[in-house]
Write an enzyme that holds these catalytic residues in place. Structure first.
Site, mmCIF file in Angstrom:
data_model
loop_
_atom_site.group_PDB
_atom_site.id
_atom_site.type_symbol
_atom_site.label_atom_id
_atom_site.label_comp_id
_atom_site.label_asym_id
_atom_site.label_seq_id
_atom_site.Cartn_x
_atom_site.Cartn_y
_atom_site.Cartn_z
ATOM 1 N N PHE A 162 0.826 -1.209 0.000
ATOM 2 C CA PHE A 162 0.000 0.000 0.000
ATOM 3 C C PHE A 162 0.869 1.273 0.000
ATOM 4 C CE2 PHE A 162 -2.629 3.144 2.345
ATOM 5 C CZ PHE A 162 -3.754 3.140 1.544
ATOM 6 N N ASN A 212 -4.174 2.067 10.269
ATOM 7 C CA ASN A 212 -4.896 2.562 9.097
ATOM 8 C C ASN A 212 -5.366 1.311 8.378
ATOM 9 O OD1 ASN A 212 -5.877 3.630 6.739
ATOM 10 N ND2 ASN A 212 -3.855 4.100 5.884
ATOM 11 N N PRO A 213 -6.503 0.766 8.816
ATOM 12 C CA PRO A 213 -6.924 -0.534 8.285
ATOM 13 C C PRO A 213 -7.574 -0.394 6.910
ATOM 14 C CG PRO A 213 -8.577 0.281 9.800
ATOM 15 C CD PRO A 213 -7.481 1.325 9.760
HETATM 16 N N1 GLN Z 1 -7.684 6.247 1.731
HETATM 17 C C1 GLN Z 1 -7.500 5.079 0.920
HETATM 18 C C2 GLN Z 1 -8.109 5.271 -0.437
HETATM 19 O O1 GLN Z 1 -9.246 5.619 -0.556
HETATM 20 C C3 GLN Z 1 -8.031 3.838 1.564
HETATM 21 C C4 GLN Z 1 -7.188 3.501 2.696
HETATM 22 C C5 GLN Z 1 -7.656 2.352 3.475
HETATM 23 O O2 GLN Z 1 -8.514 1.560 3.136
HETATM 24 N N2 GLN Z 1 -7.051 2.255 4.587
HETATM 25 O O3 GLN Z 1 -7.443 5.092 -1.396
#
Ligand code: GLN
Length: 297
Positions: A98, A201-202
């Site tokens: 990620f 930050n799941p």
């Molecule tokens: N903020 C991210 C996005 O929308 C998602 C992050 C998450 O699921 N922790 O791309």
């Protein structure tokens, strides 16, 4: 003698690439073109402006074209460059892990504020991070909070390795311990009841909304880091269910959330006995972080 084909210069490449990337829907096309070119030439982006007439060598041109092709096909700039900036620090990134988002800086800021208050009760605090990805949260906390020990967990072995690497790069390798496995499973038993902060930050995107995310996210971020199940809340339930034995009474819980999840996550945490719930906004004014404290005995 035939004269060789004129070589492409920095200026020409910036202009042509900006147009190409803009045509592919890249928002900051000029900036990204410059960053890709600076990377290939091994110079700072602003130095390009002093080298406008510099012709590229064939090998440089080839690498640059490869970069541009990948970006045009929707690969994120960060994995092409191999690194990104987060909370004023440099982190390696790699495909399959990620990519850090700027919103998460708000989570770090809040967590630092809670861990480093001017009271000296916490001599050697312990934070557990579930789903550490590239390690940005745990590494920043360790770097900002003296003596903090971070136990960072991820189910993805590539993420665990990257976290370790980034911890060393940022000088906190000795205080960021990594564990590969699911949620709390790989944590050593001696941490039971000792954890001062749970931070995460799941994955919180609803399964049926993943298809609608932009290409850079949908096709390049690992779905285990995005997919929060049907309502996006699976991981919060799992954290609420598993955190009890680990947190110290009154220990902090700091979670990133989707902008419309403040109420639901507050309910989930409250139902599991947490108290002092609050929802905090990111710099764009959207709900982004939930904080709470574990029940005292
Ligand atoms: N903020 C991210 C996005 O929308 C998602 C992050 C998450 O699921 N922790 O791309």
């Amino acid at each position: 003698m035939t004269s060789a084909k004129p070589l492409k210069t920095v200026r020409e490449l910036i202009l042509a690439t900006t147009e190409y990337l803009a045509g592919k829907g890249v928002e900051s096309a000029r900036l990204e073109a410059e960053r890709l070119l600076a990377d290939v030439l091994g110079i700072a982006r602003l130095e390009l402006y002093f080298q406008f007439d510099r012709p590229l060598l064939n090998a440089e041109l080839e690498r640059f074209r490869d970069h541009v092709r990948r970006r045009g096909a929707g690969e994120p700039l960060q994995t092409i460059l191999g690194e990104t900036e987060f909370y004023s620090r440099v982190f390696k990134v790699r495909p399959g892990v990620f990519i850090p988002r700027p919103e998460t800086e708000r989570l770090v800021e809040i967590a630092v504020g809670l861990l480093a208050p001017p009271d000296h009760r916490l001599l050697s605090p312990v934070a557990v991070e579930i789903g550490c990805g590239s390690g940005i949260i745990g590494v920043c906390l360790a770097a900002e909070v003296p003596q903090l020990v971070v136990e960072a967990v991820d189910i993805n072995p590539a993420a665990v390795e990257l976290t370790r690497h980034n911890a060393h790069l940022n000088g906190v390798g000795g205080r960021v311990h990594t564990h590969q496995g699911s949620r709390f499973d790989p944590l050593p038993a001696h941490l039971r009841g000792q954890v001062d902060m749970l931070v995460s930050n799941p994955p919180y995107v609803r399964t049926d909304e993943i298809a609608e995310l932009q290409t850079e996210v949908r096709d390049h971020d690992p779905h285990t880091a995005l997919d929060g199940g049907r309502d996006g809340l699976d991981f919060y339930r799992a954290l609420a269910h598993g955190m009890g034995p680990w947190l110290r009474p009154g220990g902090w819980i700091v979670l990133e959330i989707g902008a419309d999840q403040g109420e639901a996550v507050t309910e989930i945490m409250t139902a599991s006995g947490a108290r002092d719930l609050s929802v905090h906004q990111d710099y764009a004014g959207r709900d982004r972080v939930v904080t709470a404290r574990a029940a005292t005995a």
